[in-house]
Design a protein around this motif. Structure first.
Motif, PDB file in Angstrom:
ATOM      1  N   PHE A  36     -15.576  -2.617   1.843  1.00 57.58           N
ATOM      2  CA  PHE A  36     -14.377  -2.444   2.650  1.00 57.58           C
ATOM      3  C   PHE A  36     -13.431  -1.452   1.969  1.00 57.58           C
ATOM      4  O   PHE A  36     -13.399  -1.336   0.744  1.00 57.58           O
ATOM      5  CB  PHE A  36     -13.652  -3.784   2.841  1.00 57.58           C
ATOM      6  CG  PHE A  36     -14.273  -4.677   3.878  1.00 57.58           C
ATOM      7  CD1 PHE A  36     -13.561  -5.077   4.986  1.00 57.58           C
ATOM      8  CD2 PHE A  36     -15.589  -5.115   3.760  1.00 57.58           C
ATOM      9  CE1 PHE A  36     -14.119  -5.903   5.948  1.00 57.58           C
ATOM     10  CE2 PHE A  36     -16.162  -5.935   4.700  1.00 57.58           C
ATOM     11  CZ  PHE A  36     -15.425  -6.334   5.811  1.00 57.58           C
ATOM     12  N   LYS A  37     -12.655  -0.747   2.775  1.00 60.39           N
ATOM     13  CA  LYS A  37     -11.651   0.199   2.284  1.00 60.39           C
ATOM     14  C   LYS A  37     -10.269  -0.457   2.298  1.00 60.39           C
ATOM     15  O   LYS A  37     -10.046  -1.439   3.009  1.00 60.39           O
ATOM     16  CB  LYS A  37     -11.626   1.449   3.170  1.00 60.39           C
ATOM     17  CG  LYS A  37     -12.963   2.144   3.303  1.00 60.39           C
ATOM     18  CD  LYS A  37     -13.338   2.867   2.039  1.00 60.39           C
ATOM     19  CE  LYS A  37     -14.625   3.670   2.222  1.00 60.39           C
ATOM     20  NZ  LYS A  37     -15.054   4.316   0.964  1.00 60.39           N
ATOM     21  N   PRO A  38      -9.315   0.083   1.536  1.00 64.21           N
ATOM     22  CA  PRO A  38      -7.935  -0.415   1.659  1.00 64.21           C
ATOM     23  C   PRO A  38      -7.416  -0.218   3.080  1.00 64.21           C
ATOM     24  O   PRO A  38      -7.841   0.696   3.785  1.00 64.21           O
ATOM     25  CB  PRO A  38      -7.156   0.446   0.650  1.00 64.21           C
ATOM     26  CG  PRO A  38      -8.189   0.962  -0.292  1.00 64.21           C
ATOM     27  CD  PRO A  38      -9.450   1.103   0.483  1.00 64.21           C
ATOM     28  N   VAL A  39      -6.522  -1.082   3.498  1.00 66.01           N
ATOM     29  CA  VAL A  39      -5.991  -1.009   4.859  1.00 66.01           C
ATOM     30  C   VAL A  39      -5.172   0.275   5.004  1.00 66.01           C
ATOM     31  O   VAL A  39      -4.313   0.580   4.178  1.00 66.01           O
ATOM     32  CB  VAL A  39      -5.113  -2.245   5.157  1.00 66.01           C
ATOM     33  CG1 VAL A  39      -4.505  -2.149   6.547  1.00 66.01           C
ATOM     34  CG2 VAL A  39      -5.946  -3.511   5.031  1.00 66.01           C
ATOM     35  N   CYS A  51       2.496  -1.293  -1.131  1.00 67.06           N
ATOM     36  CA  CYS A  51       1.470  -2.336  -1.262  1.00 67.06           C
ATOM     37  C   CYS A  51       0.071  -1.786  -1.447  1.00 67.06           C
ATOM     38  O   CYS A  51      -0.883  -2.566  -1.539  1.00 67.06           O
ATOM     39  CB  CYS A  51       1.515  -3.256  -0.042  1.00 67.06           C
ATOM     40  SG  CYS A  51       3.014  -4.261   0.013  1.00 67.06           S
ATOM     41  N   SER A  52      -0.105  -0.476  -1.464  1.00 68.42           N
ATOM     42  CA  SER A  52      -1.383   0.159  -1.815  1.00 68.42           C
ATOM     43  C   SER A  52      -2.559  -0.368  -1.000  1.00 68.42           C
ATOM     44  O   SER A  52      -3.628  -0.656  -1.545  1.00 68.42           O
ATOM     45  CB  SER A  52      -1.674  -0.026  -3.312  1.00 68.42           C
ATOM     46  OG  SER A  52      -0.608   0.449  -4.083  1.00 68.42           O
ATOM     47  N   SER A  54      -0.395  -8.674   0.295  1.00 66.59           N
ATOM     48  CA  SER A  54       0.830  -8.415  -0.447  1.00 66.59           C
ATOM     49  C   SER A  54       1.938  -7.913   0.468  1.00 66.59           C
ATOM     50  O   SER A  54       3.109  -8.270   0.304  1.00 66.59           O
ATOM     51  CB  SER A  54       0.553  -7.385  -1.552  1.00 66.59           C
ATOM     52  OG  SER A  54       1.734  -7.024  -2.218  1.00 66.59           O
ATOM     53  N   ALA A  55       1.576  -7.091   1.459  1.00 63.83           N
ATOM     54  CA  ALA A  55       2.582  -6.561   2.388  1.00 63.83           C
ATOM     55  C   ALA A  55       3.202  -7.677   3.222  1.00 63.83           C
ATOM     56  O   ALA A  55       4.418  -7.701   3.442  1.00 63.83           O
ATOM     57  CB  ALA A  55       1.946  -5.509   3.292  1.00 63.83           C
ATOM     58  N   ILE A  56       2.392  -8.619   3.682  1.00 64.49           N
ATOM     59  CA  ILE A  56       2.921  -9.730   4.497  1.00 64.49           C
ATOM     60  C   ILE A  56       3.815 -10.633   3.653  1.00 64.49           C
ATOM     61  O   ILE A  56       4.868 -11.089   4.107  1.00 64.49           O
ATOM     62  CB  ILE A  56       1.754 -10.516   5.133  1.00 64.49           C
ATOM     63  CG1 ILE A  56       1.031  -9.637   6.156  1.00 64.49           C
ATOM     64  CG2 ILE A  56       2.253 -11.787   5.797  1.00 64.49           C
ATOM     65  CD1 ILE A  56      -0.216 -10.261   6.733  1.00 64.49           C
ATOM     66  N   ASN A  57       3.414 -10.892   2.419  1.00 58.51           N
ATOM     67  CA  ASN A  57       4.264 -11.707   1.532  1.00 58.51           C
ATOM     68  C   ASN A  57       5.605 -11.021   1.269  1.00 58.51           C
ATOM     69  O   ASN A  57       6.663 -11.660   1.269  1.00 58.51           O
ATOM     70  CB  ASN A  57       3.541 -11.964   0.205  1.00 58.51           C
ATOM     71  CG  ASN A  57       2.374 -12.918   0.364  1.00 58.51           C
ATOM     72  OD1 ASN A  57       2.331 -13.701   1.310  1.00 58.51           O
ATOM     73  ND2 ASN A  57       1.417 -12.845  -0.535  1.00 58.51           N
ATOM     74  N   ASP A  97       1.534  -2.219  -8.318  1.00 57.50           N
ATOM     75  CA  ASP A  97       1.206  -0.931  -8.911  1.00 57.50           C
ATOM     76  C   ASP A  97      -0.031  -0.361  -8.239  1.00 57.50           C
ATOM     77  O   ASP A  97      -1.076  -1.019  -8.192  1.00 57.50           O
ATOM     78  CB  ASP A  97       0.930  -1.092 -10.413  1.00 57.50           C
ATOM     79  CG  ASP A  97       2.185  -1.464 -11.173  1.00 57.50           C
ATOM     80  OD1 ASP A  97       3.263  -1.129 -10.667  1.00 57.50           O
ATOM     81  OD2 ASP A  97       2.077  -2.095 -12.232  1.00 57.50           O
ATOM     82  N   PRO A  98       0.041   0.851  -7.717  1.00 56.87           N
ATOM     83  CA  PRO A  98      -1.120   1.439  -7.045  1.00 56.87           C
ATOM     84  C   PRO A  98      -2.202   1.808  -8.049  1.00 56.87           C
ATOM     85  O   PRO A  98      -1.910   2.322  -9.124  1.00 56.87           O
ATOM     86  CB  PRO A  98      -0.555   2.680  -6.351  1.00 56.87           C
ATOM     87  CG  PRO A  98       0.648   3.033  -7.142  1.00 56.87           C
ATOM     88  CD  PRO A  98       1.200   1.747  -7.689  1.00 56.87           C
TER      89      PRO A  98
END
Length: 560
Positions: free
Chosen positions: A188-191, A230-231, A236-239, A296-297
């Motif tokens: 899978f890729k990052p969103v 959120c990279s 993490s973005a929803i939190n 951190d990205p």
């Protein structure tokens, strides 16, 4: 499925695999294994759960045992004065895991009240892998071999990518096991930011309509900051969205307003074009979001090298570009879209190691020999900066900056945004230095063991003693010594040396390979036979054959 922020292609791949190995499975076909990999928070588990629900599949998930049930009598027997403290009365995790696979394959899960019993199709999910398998992966391999032979349902492993170099996927599922057991790997890729924005907008609107008194709806700029920080990790973005949308968090709300106000003022004060305004705002936003639940990205080495070598640029109008003197006009470049120092830092790799990979791959992306000369000078300067071991830790960041910016600036075929110069896409390779250094360490081991009676360090053996012994061609030494002298002590007579075979760099491989442990100078001296040599060393052959071959080489040399 429409609510998932995952690429449609990946959802289709997982769905096709599940249908092929559950609904189209042959009666005598063994078990099948699926491996889902990708960065944390990219939707691996959610995708599998949604597809299983749509296909009517039961998921039986393995969970590591959290605690052991002991009675007071058990503790008294273990820690008492007369106890020998043999072991805790519990099974090893590997045994429990093997027993779970056997039961999950043999029996269906308990039917709860209200659940339908029409479909008994199921799959086994393992996301929390027992720690024992990280220490001894071979035990997991034996369990998987047994599972594939006897199982009737598929097994799915989910492993998150690791940027630190100690890849769990490579240790638990090496290439030979994947090939032997026909394990299917879907990565899978990052969103993507666009998909993440859609999801966050939908969640924010839904939460605001249901809990308007407790939550407020963030504006578009706030959501964009969340997405960038959120990279690609949507969890993490929803939190972060939940934390920043709460009205009760007055400190957080005040922090947001101050940051937004300051960044707006900075952008308005800058008297530049809209394009440059946008880039400056984006940079300040990236710095702000790190304090608001951002992470951190991190990027893999493959992508980090690509960003440096392809060096994408932003077009700058002629009127706004700083005017250089006439004798420096050839150094004019468009603005970079990246910061090379940030790229090296996000690759989780030392500057000297990153320079090794850059040095191995930069030539294939240049089209002018004069550009290659300039780039090689920058790489040489970067190497000198790290030459002193006492200041190496301090100078590594400067060395990486000189190397990356020097290579980028030297490539005139990519000096401007409208230019698509260079050689196009080329595969990346691992540095030859790793292979040569590994061969050198193996030669040191063999030399130290075979010629221990001379009491010389390995470097002296290979550069002084062995060339002298090769000239003598004395047949009194044993076969292993003769074979090693022929390989190391004599230069080949070929006029053109062949290039070492390059090893391709994968998109998720760590940067530093595993090298033979130990210092060759500190190795003990012990006699060694040919069977104890490293596998890469030439194996001994008959002394007479070696002498005949030596005579032929001398004749060829004389005739030339």
């Amino acid at each position: 499925q429409n609510d998932l922020a995952v690429q449609k292609k990946k959802i289709e791949e997982v769905e096709a695999w599940l249908k092929a190995h559950i609904f189209q499975r042959q009666p005598k076909q063994g078990g099948s294994v699926l491996l889902l990999t990708g960065p944390p928070g990219c939707g691996k588990t959610a995708t599998l759960q949604i597809l299983a629900r749509d296909l009517g599949l039961q998921i039986q998930e393995w969970t590591n045992p959290l605690s052991l049930d002991f009675t007071k009598e058990d503790f008294r027997n273990i820690f008492g004065y007369d106890s020998n403290f043999h072991a805790f009365p519990s099974q090893a995790q590997a045994a429990l895991f093997q027993d779970f696979l056997l039961r999950a394959n043999k029996y269906n899960k308990l039917q709860m009240l209200g659940e339908s019993s029409e479909n008994d199709k199921k799959l086994i999910l393992v996301e929390d892998i027992p720690n024992q398998f990280y220490r001894d992966p071979s035990s997991l391999h034996e369990i998987l071999r047994s599972f594939v032979r006897r199982s009737r349902c598929p097994l799915v492993f989910i492993i998150s990518d690791n940027f630190s170099g100690d890849s769990n996927q490579r240790s638990l599922f090496p290439a030979e096991i994947v090939e032997e057991l026909c394990i299917c790997n879907i990565s899978f890729k990052p969103v993507a930011p666009t998909n993440m924005m859609k999801v966050l907008n939908r969640i924010a609107a839904a939460e605001a309509s249901m809990n308007r008194e407790k939550n407020y709806t963030p504006d578009r700029s706030s959501l964009e900051l969340l997405c960038r920080g959120c990279s690609g990790d949507i969890r993490s973005a929803i939190n972060s969205l939940q934390f920043s949308s709460t009205k009760d968090c007055s400190l957080e709300k005040e922090f947001w307003s101050k940051k937004k106000k300051s960044s707006t003022i900075k952008c308005e004060e800058t008297g530049v074009s809209k394009v440059r305004k946008k880039s400056k705002c984006d940079t300040s936003g990236d710095q702000e979001i790190q304090a608001i639940g951002g992470k951190d990205p991190s990027i893999f080495l493959f992508h980090a090298l690509g960003k440096i070598i392809y060096c994408k640029r932003e077009a700058v109008p002629e009127a706004e570009c700083p005017q250089l003197p006439a004798h420096l006009c050839q150094h004019r470049r468009d603005t970079l879209l990246i910061q090379p120092e940030d790229i090296v830092e996000r690759s989780h790799m030392s500057g000297s190691t990153f320079n090794l990979y850059l040095h191995q791959n930069y030539v294939d992306f240049f089209s002018d020999i004069d550009d290659v000369v300039r780039a090689s000078e920058y790489l040489s300067t970067a190497d000198v900066l790290c030459s002193n071991w006492s200041t190496q830790l301090v100078m590594e960041s400067y060395s990486a900056s000189v190397a990356t910016r020097g290579v980028i600036h030297s490539n005139t075929s990519r000096a401007f945004a409208h230019q698509q110069g260079g050689m196009g896409f080329r595969p990346l390779h691992k540095p030859q230095w790793f292979l040569i250094n590994k061969k050198y360490l193996e030669n040191c081991l063999a030399a130290k063991a075979l010629f221990s009676s001379f009491c010389l360090p390995p470097e002296c053996l290979q550069t002084e003693l062995l060339p002298y012994l090769a000239v003598l061609a004395n047949p009194m030494r044993n076969q292993a010594q003769i074979a090693f002298i022929q390989d190391v002590g004599r230069l080949p007579l070929k006029r053109h040396f062949g290039r070492l075979q390059l090893e391709a760099l994968g998109d998720k491989e760590p940067g530093v390979p595993e090298l033979p442990p130990g210092d060759p100078e500190a190795l003990p001296c012990s006699p060694c036979s040919g069977s104890e040599l490293p596998s890469s060393q030439p194996q001994p052959v008959a002394a007479q054959a070696l002498l005949q071959d030596e005579e032929l080489r001398i004749e060829e040399y004389d005739s030339d």
